[in-house]
Design a protein around this motif. Structure first.
Motif, PDB file in Angstrom:
ATOM      1  N   ALA A  74      -4.082   6.295  -1.059  1.00  0.00           N
ATOM      2  CA  ALA A  74      -4.160   5.921  -2.473  1.00  0.00           C
ATOM      3  C   ALA A  74      -3.747   4.470  -2.679  1.00  0.00           C
ATOM      4  O   ALA A  74      -4.347   3.737  -3.476  1.00  0.00           O
ATOM      5  CB  ALA A  74      -3.278   6.853  -3.302  1.00  0.00           C
ATOM      6  N   VAL A  75      -2.709   4.040  -1.970  1.00  0.00           N
ATOM      7  CA  VAL A  75      -2.258   2.645  -2.066  1.00  0.00           C
ATOM      8  C   VAL A  75      -3.357   1.691  -1.612  1.00  0.00           C
ATOM      9  O   VAL A  75      -3.510   0.593  -2.156  1.00  0.00           O
ATOM     10  CB  VAL A  75      -0.975   2.456  -1.231  1.00  0.00           C
ATOM     11  CG1 VAL A  75      -0.662   0.982  -1.043  1.00  0.00           C
ATOM     12  CG2 VAL A  75       0.203   3.165  -1.891  1.00  0.00           C
ATOM     13  N   GLU A  76      -4.145   2.130  -0.625  1.00  0.00           N
ATOM     14  CA  GLU A  76      -5.240   1.299  -0.120  1.00  0.00           C
ATOM     15  C   GLU A  76      -6.496   1.424  -0.972  1.00  0.00           C
ATOM     16  O   GLU A  76      -7.532   0.832  -0.651  1.00  0.00           O
ATOM     17  CB  GLU A  76      -5.568   1.702   1.325  1.00  0.00           C
ATOM     18  CG  GLU A  76      -4.439   1.464   2.307  1.00  0.00           C
ATOM     19  CD  GLU A  76      -4.053   0.002   2.415  1.00  0.00           C
ATOM     20  OE1 GLU A  76      -4.979  -0.852   2.333  1.00  0.00           O
ATOM     21  OE2 GLU A  76      -2.856  -0.297   2.553  1.00  0.00           O
ATOM     22  N   GLY A  77      -6.434   2.204  -2.044  1.00  0.00           N
ATOM     23  CA  GLY A  77      -7.583   2.359  -2.922  1.00  0.00           C
ATOM     24  C   GLY A  77      -8.637   3.308  -2.406  1.00  0.00           C
ATOM     25  O   GLY A  77      -9.787   3.287  -2.872  1.00  0.00           O
ATOM     26  N   GLU A  78      -8.257   4.180  -1.465  1.00  0.00           N
ATOM     27  CA  GLU A  78      -9.231   5.081  -0.840  1.00  0.00           C
ATOM     28  C   GLU A  78      -9.341   6.416  -1.561  1.00  0.00           C
ATOM     29  O   GLU A  78     -10.186   7.242  -1.211  1.00  0.00           O
ATOM     30  CB  GLU A  78      -8.848   5.300   0.626  1.00  0.00           C
ATOM     31  CG  GLU A  78      -8.892   4.014   1.444  1.00  0.00           C
ATOM     32  CD  GLU A  78      -8.360   4.204   2.850  1.00  0.00           C
ATOM     33  OE1 GLU A  78      -8.059   5.357   3.218  1.00  0.00           O
ATOM     34  OE2 GLU A  78      -8.221   3.203   3.580  1.00  0.00           O
ATOM     35  N   ASN A  79      -8.500   6.691  -2.522  1.00  0.00           N
ATOM     36  CA  ASN A  79      -8.647   7.866  -3.375  1.00  0.00           C
ATOM     37  C   ASN A  79      -8.069   7.534  -4.748  1.00  0.00           C
ATOM     38  O   ASN A  79      -7.498   6.459  -4.951  1.00  0.00           O
ATOM     39  CB  ASN A  79      -7.984   9.113  -2.763  1.00  0.00           C
ATOM     40  CG  ASN A  79      -6.474   8.971  -2.613  1.00  0.00           C
ATOM     41  OD1 ASN A  79      -5.759   8.623  -3.551  1.00  0.00           O
ATOM     42  ND2 ASN A  79      -5.969   9.254  -1.409  1.00  0.00           N
ATOM     43  N   ASP A  80      -8.227   8.448  -5.701  1.00  0.00           N
ATOM     44  CA  ASP A  80      -7.843   8.160  -7.088  1.00  0.00           C
ATOM     45  C   ASP A  80      -6.516   8.792  -7.492  1.00  0.00           C
ATOM     46  O   ASP A  80      -6.249   8.976  -8.680  1.00  0.00           O
ATOM     47  CB  ASP A  80      -8.947   8.630  -8.041  1.00  0.00           C
ATOM     48  CG  ASP A  80      -9.156  10.147  -8.010  1.00  0.00           C
ATOM     49  OD1 ASP A  80      -8.557  10.818  -7.138  1.00  0.00           O
ATOM     50  OD2 ASP A  80      -9.912  10.650  -8.858  1.00  0.00           O
ATOM     51  N   LEU A  81      -5.671   9.118  -6.524  1.00  0.00           N
ATOM     52  CA  LEU A  81      -4.415   9.801  -6.821  1.00  0.00           C
ATOM     53  C   LEU A  81      -3.563   9.010  -7.808  1.00  0.00           C
ATOM     54  O   LEU A  81      -3.029   9.566  -8.784  1.00  0.00           O
ATOM     55  CB  LEU A  81      -3.637  10.044  -5.525  1.00  0.00           C
ATOM     56  CG  LEU A  81      -2.240  10.659  -5.669  1.00  0.00           C
ATOM     57  CD1 LEU A  81      -2.312  12.032  -6.328  1.00  0.00           C
ATOM     58  CD2 LEU A  81      -1.563  10.763  -4.297  1.00  0.00           C
ATOM     59  N   LEU A  82      -3.404   7.717  -7.587  1.00  0.00           N
ATOM     60  CA  LEU A  82      -2.553   6.912  -8.459  1.00  0.00           C
ATOM     61  C   LEU A  82      -3.154   6.770  -9.855  1.00  0.00           C
ATOM     62  O   LEU A  82      -2.431   6.757 -10.861  1.00  0.00           O
ATOM     63  CB  LEU A  82      -2.304   5.544  -7.840  1.00  0.00           C
ATOM     64  CG  LEU A  82      -1.520   5.566  -6.522  1.00  0.00           C
ATOM     65  CD1 LEU A  82      -1.366   4.158  -5.973  1.00  0.00           C
ATOM     66  CD2 LEU A  82      -0.154   6.210  -6.711  1.00  0.00           C
ATOM     67  N   ASP A  83      -4.476   6.675  -9.944  1.00  0.00           N
ATOM     68  CA  ASP A  83      -5.118   6.616 -11.250  1.00  0.00           C
ATOM     69  C   ASP A  83      -4.896   7.913 -12.020  1.00  0.00           C
ATOM     70  O   ASP A  83      -4.666   7.903 -13.233  1.00  0.00           O
ATOM     71  CB  ASP A  83      -6.617   6.358 -11.098  1.00  0.00           C
ATOM     72  CG  ASP A  83      -6.917   4.968 -10.550  1.00  0.00           C
ATOM     73  OD1 ASP A  83      -6.083   4.060 -10.769  1.00  0.00           O
ATOM     74  OD2 ASP A  83      -7.960   4.802  -9.904  1.00  0.00           O
ATOM     75  N   ARG A  84      -4.954   9.035 -11.313  1.00  0.00           N
ATOM     76  CA  ARG A  84      -4.707  10.326 -11.951  1.00  0.00           C
ATOM     77  C   ARG A  84      -3.265  10.408 -12.463  1.00  0.00           C
ATOM     78  O   ARG A  84      -3.012  10.902 -13.567  1.00  0.00           O
ATOM     79  CB  ARG A  84      -4.981  11.460 -10.970  1.00  0.00           C
ATOM     80  CG  ARG A  84      -6.450  11.704 -10.695  1.00  0.00           C
ATOM     81  CD  ARG A  84      -6.673  12.748  -9.613  1.00  0.00           C
ATOM     82  NE  ARG A  84      -8.088  13.069  -9.508  1.00  0.00           N
ATOM     83  CZ  ARG A  84      -8.701  14.026 -10.205  1.00  0.00           C
ATOM     84  NH1 ARG A  84      -7.991  14.773 -11.021  1.00  0.00           N
ATOM     85  NH2 ARG A  84      -9.976  14.240 -10.082  1.00  0.00           N
ATOM     86  N   CYS A  85      -2.333   9.944 -11.650  1.00  0.00           N
ATOM     87  CA  CYS A  85      -0.936   9.948 -12.075  1.00  0.00           C
ATOM     88  C   CYS A  85      -0.748   9.122 -13.336  1.00  0.00           C
ATOM     89  O   CYS A  85      -0.037   9.531 -14.267  1.00  0.00           O
ATOM     90  CB  CYS A  85      -0.041   9.410 -10.958  1.00  0.00           C
ATOM     91  SG  CYS A  85       0.147  10.522  -9.554  1.00  0.00           S
ATOM     92  N   GLU A  86      -1.391   7.963 -13.379  1.00  0.00           N
ATOM     93  CA  GLU A  86      -1.266   7.103 -14.555  1.00  0.00           C
ATOM     94  C   GLU A  86      -1.847   7.773 -15.792  1.00  0.00           C
ATOM     95  O   GLU A  86      -1.270   7.693 -16.890  1.00  0.00           O
ATOM     96  CB  GLU A  86      -1.966   5.768 -14.284  1.00  0.00           C
ATOM     97  CG  GLU A  86      -1.816   4.764 -15.412  1.00  0.00           C
ATOM     98  CD  GLU A  86      -2.415   3.412 -15.077  1.00  0.00           C
ATOM     99  OE1 GLU A  86      -2.365   2.526 -15.954  1.00  0.00           O
ATOM    100  OE2 GLU A  86      -2.927   3.246 -13.958  1.00  0.00           O
ATOM    101  N   THR A  87      -2.981   8.451 -15.629  1.00  0.00           N
ATOM    102  CA  THR A  87      -3.638   9.108 -16.762  1.00  0.00           C
ATOM    103  C   THR A  87      -2.758  10.176 -17.387  1.00  0.00           C
ATOM    104  O   THR A  87      -2.678  10.305 -18.612  1.00  0.00           O
ATOM    105  CB  THR A  87      -4.978   9.727 -16.323  1.00  0.00           C
ATOM    106  OG1 THR A  87      -5.844   8.696 -15.853  1.00  0.00           O
ATOM    107  CG2 THR A  87      -5.649  10.456 -17.484  1.00  0.00           C
TER     108      THR A  87
END
Length: 314
Positions: A74-87
């Motif tokens: 996620a840190v490398e931008g390879e999945n949307d985990l962090l975007d989901r957390c932010e949402t």
């Protein structure tokens, strides 16, 4: 430091529910829980619908369980985990476990500590904290360095080192009220800074390792915002423990909650991995909330209770 404890629900416990995740959140909120901890289904659910359910119910997102490799991706931008957390407004990620090899020697723990610390610094840019959820073998003693090196070079099964550590734990433990510094758990705490890594203490796993959870709280005091609460009992087979119905095993809930307050815990996460239906688990969780959280004074009344004997049923 003492604070009001808040009840949360680990959604992995009711993964069998066929309802969409937002509806599960509504049911958990109706049962009296103030927070939820996400797991596998979070990665597939509509994050906007999840956020709407949280807003509607007032239930708070406590944390998301995610594998270490998934967080790194996620840190490398390879999945949307962090975007989901932010949402959904969640600012904590918890690594539920790592390969047991990391806890066989202090050198392996050091490698893990570097990996987690580097990841923590990367997550700072997203205002997300990272934590580690312990399992029982994290509290087993280190193997001698030569033994570890020999096992790593040998064609023997990778899990052999874990079984060897378990044997040392059973025959070498002399104090159940102190976490030894020759364990991976103690070393991971010592090798990481409070600002870099928090801990989610699984009370059942600490008991299953043969220790009083109060001793583990003392090791991580001030850096344990969440705990997992479930009950376990010894099976009688080589020190093994199994999950049991709440209130029938060795976990003294009132005493654990008292220690949690002193350690600065905010969220008590109900977990249930028994072979029971999700409705039954939700009902049991609601009963826990009524008993210990609806009336905070009832929980406080257990302050200073007698310590049960670790490894015995009650």
């Amino acid at each position: 430091m003492k604070r009001r404890l808040r009840p949360a629900f680990q959604l992995h416990s009711v993964r069998e529910f066929s309802d969409p995740l937002p509806e599960v959140i509504r049911r958990v909120g109706a049962a009296g829980f103030e927070g939820v901890e996400f797991a596998g289904r979070f990665r597939d659910a509509d994050p906007d619908a999840v956020a709407d359910a949280l807003d509607e119910t007032g239930v708070e997102p406590v944390a998301v369980h995610a594998e270490l490799s998934a967080i790194e991706a996620a840190v490398e931008g390879e999945n949307d985990l962090l975007d989901r957390c932010e949402t959904v407004g969640c600012d904590r990620l918890v690594v539920p476990r790592v390969p047991s090899w990391y806890f066989c020697s202090r050198w392996n723990v050091r490698e893990l500590s570097y990996r987690l610390t580097d990841l923590s610094h990367e997550l700072d840019a997203r205002d997300v904290d990272i934590g580690y959820h312990n399992v029982r073998n994290d509290l087993w003693p280190f193997l001698p360095d030569r033994v570890t090196e020999t096992l790593e070079r040998s064609p023997l099964p990778a899990g052999l080192a874990t079984y060897a550590s378990r044997g040392l734990a059973e025959f070498g433990r002399d104090d159940r009220n102190r976490i030894p510094d020759e364990t991976g758990f103690w070393n991971l705490v010592a090798r990481t800074a409070p600002d870099d890594l928090f801990f989610e203490l699984d009370v059942g796993e600490v008991y299953a390792a043969g220790f009083d959870p109060v001793a583990a709280f003392e090791v991580v005091s001030g850096r344990v915002p969440t705990i997992h609460l479930r009950d376990v009992a010894p099976t009688g087979r080589f020190g093994a423990y199994e999950d049991v119905e709440r209130g029938t095993g060795v976990v003294d809930t009132g005493r654990v909650l008292s220690a949690a307050r002193r350690a600065g815990v905010e969220w008590v996460v109900y977990e249930n991995e028994l072979d029971a239906g999700p409705d039954e688990k939700l009902e049991d969780g609601a009963a826990l909330v009524r008993q210990f959280f609806d009336d905070e004074s009832a929980a406080s009344a257990s302050e200073g209770g007698a310590s049960p004997t670790v490894g015995s049923t009650r």
